[in-house]
Every structure is written in C-alpha cells, then in structure tokens.
Design a protein around this motif. Structure first.
Motif, PDB file in Angstrom:
ATOM      1  N   ARG A  41      10.943  -4.607   4.342  1.00 42.78           N
ATOM      2  CA  ARG A  41      10.188  -3.795   3.610  1.00 42.78           C
ATOM      3  C   ARG A  41      10.988  -2.242   3.256  1.00 42.78           C
ATOM      4  N   THR A  45       8.319   3.007   3.113  1.00 42.76           N
ATOM      5  CA  THR A  45       6.807   2.294   2.849  1.00 42.76           C
ATOM      6  C   THR A  45       5.716   3.282   3.160  1.00 42.76           C
ATOM      7  N   ARG A 118       1.055  -6.489  -0.898  1.00 45.03           N
ATOM      8  CA  ARG A 118       2.633  -6.088  -0.149  1.00 45.03           C
ATOM      9  C   ARG A 118       2.718  -7.098   1.015  1.00 45.03           C
ATOM     10  N   ASP A 119       1.489  -7.265   1.693  1.00 42.16           N
ATOM     11  CA  ASP A 119       1.461  -8.120   2.802  1.00 42.16           C
ATOM     12  C   ASP A 119       1.715  -9.575   2.672  1.00 42.16           C
ATOM     13  N   ARG A 122       5.386 -10.151   1.562  1.00 41.34           N
ATOM     14  CA  ARG A 122       6.266 -10.097   2.952  1.00 41.34           C
ATOM     15  C   ARG A 122       6.173 -11.613   3.639  1.00 41.34           C
ATOM     16  N   SER A 127       9.107  -9.822  -0.571  1.00 34.66           N
ATOM     17  CA  SER A 127       9.247  -8.431  -0.621  1.00 34.66           C
ATOM     18  C   SER A 127       9.941  -7.420  -1.310  1.00 34.66           C
ATOM     19  N   ALA A 145       6.321  -4.400  -8.416  1.00 29.64           N
ATOM     20  CA  ALA A 145       6.796  -4.189  -6.950  1.00 29.64           C
ATOM     21  C   ALA A 145       6.539  -2.826  -6.672  1.00 29.64           C
ATOM     22  N   TYR A 148       2.786  -2.677  -5.962  1.00 31.90           N
ATOM     23  CA  TYR A 148       1.955  -2.950  -4.698  1.00 31.90           C
ATOM     24  C   TYR A 148       2.735  -2.281  -3.471  1.00 31.90           C
ATOM     25  N   ASP A 149       3.922  -1.892  -3.625  1.00 31.93           N
ATOM     26  CA  ASP A 149       4.555  -1.219  -2.505  1.00 31.93           C
ATOM     27  C   ASP A 149       3.854   0.046  -2.260  1.00 31.93           C
ATOM     28  N   ARG A 150       3.608   0.704  -3.283  1.00 33.85           N
ATOM     29  CA  ARG A 150       3.265   2.052  -2.966  1.00 33.85           C
ATOM     30  C   ARG A 150       1.747   2.171  -2.756  1.00 33.85           C
TER      31      ARG A 150
END
Length: 203
Positions: A41, A45, A118-119, A122, A127, A145, A148-150
């Motif tokens: 990640r 993050t 995000r999980d 991964r 990711s 991305a 969902y990353d932030r």
C-alpha cells in the motif's frame, strides 16, 4: 472528514536541532516507504476509523460428504492471487468500518457497516489499481484507486445494524461516504453497486 485513528504524538518541550530534525524526517520517510513495499500500500495511506480488526473466521470448506453443510459463497475476489471466495460470515470477520451515508436511489440515510474496498483490493493483490465491482446481473462500475485508497469506501453488509435487505439494495452493496465528503461524492450514484457479487481489476 473522518477522524484520524493514529494516536496523537506527544510534543517535547525542546525543539529539535535542524540536523536531528532532518534525520528524524528522513527515517520516517524510509520507514513509510518500506511499509508500503511490504504491505502493498502507499506510504501515505490514510488511517481509517475501523470498528474492529480481523476476527476469527469460519473455514471455507468442509472435508467429505459427511461434513457440515457449506455456507453459501456471497462474494468473490479475482486478482493476482487467483480467485478467493467469501461467505457472509467470512466478510464480517474482516476489519470493518462504519459510518452514515445516504443511499442515492432510495434517498434514505443508513449507518452502514462493511469491509473497506482498500482491504479487499489488498487481499486480491490489486492494491493501487482501479477496481471493477460486479453485481449479480453483470452490471459493473469502476472504482478509482485514488478514492478507495484515501476514503473508506466499503462493501457494506449491514444497514442500521441489520442485514441489508433486497429492498435496501442488499445483501452486499458498495457504499460511498457521501455525508462526510459531500462535495467529492455527491454524484457517484451509479457507482453504488448493489447486489454486489465480485471484485476484480478494472479493464
């Protein structure tokens, strides 16, 4: 904005000398980079407001015909690690987030509980890639991305503490935090995939 789950740092009454300050910042940057490489990640993050961490989950299969009846598979991850299947109980055992959001088609607000995308990305080995979430009627929507990353976009399985009914677009639905981030997610109604059944890399 969502609360930062990282504990507040205690401030020292003394100021760090410039050379020492630079070494501390450099070490933190290297540590963050290593964490990003190891855990797959980005180093920057953003912490999510998790309700709970991973819980013990039931097995995915049972040996032999005399074993217990297998629970129904409700969701699939398709990524670089192959295809992974999940029952509802297994999804509920993954780390969960919870927040209030307004379902754009129903125009109703619920407190949703679910697994951050995000999980799931991964777990699938995706990711940092744009995702495609599919519904049981083969409808699909692309989730960026950068979103969902932030932000804690989720695959929700509870609404107001109860299983999401078909009338509420359940049992699984992609939910955006449109009450906390009104400006960013006010026009994302088409990406609220309901009757969601699978996640894969976006084409």
């Amino acid at each position: 904005m969502f609360p930062d789950s990282t504990p507040a740092l205690q401030r020292s009454p003394r100021r760090l000398r410039p050379a020492l300050w630079l070494s501390v910042v450099g070490a933190a940057a290297v540590t963050g980079l290593i964490a990003g490489l190891v855990f797959g990640r980005p180093a920057e993050t953003v912490p999510f407001p998790y309700m709970h961490g991973a819980l013990s989950a039931p097995a995915t299969s049972a040996p032999g015909r005399a074993g217990p009846v297998l629970a129904e598979v409700v969701f699939r991850l398709i990524g670089s690690r192959g295809q992974q299947t999940f029952t509802l109980a297994q999804l509920q055992a993954l780390p969960a987030v919870q927040y209030r959001a307004t379902q754009p088609q129903l125009k109703r607000s619920f407190v949703y509980t679910g697994v951050p995308l995000r999980d799931l990305a991964r777990l699938a080995g995706l990711s940092g890639q744009n995702l495609r979430v599919l519904a049981d009627d083969q409808f699909g929507a692309t989730i960026q991305a950068a979103d969902y990353d932030r932000f804690p976009l989720m695959l929700a399985y509870l609404a107001d503490g109860r299983p999401i009914t078909a009338a509420q677009k359940g049992p699984l639905e992609v939910v955006f935090p449109n009450e906390q981030e009104r400006t960013r997610f006010q026009n994302f109604g088409s990406q609220w995939v309901w009757f969601a059944t699978a996640l894969e890399a976006a084409p």
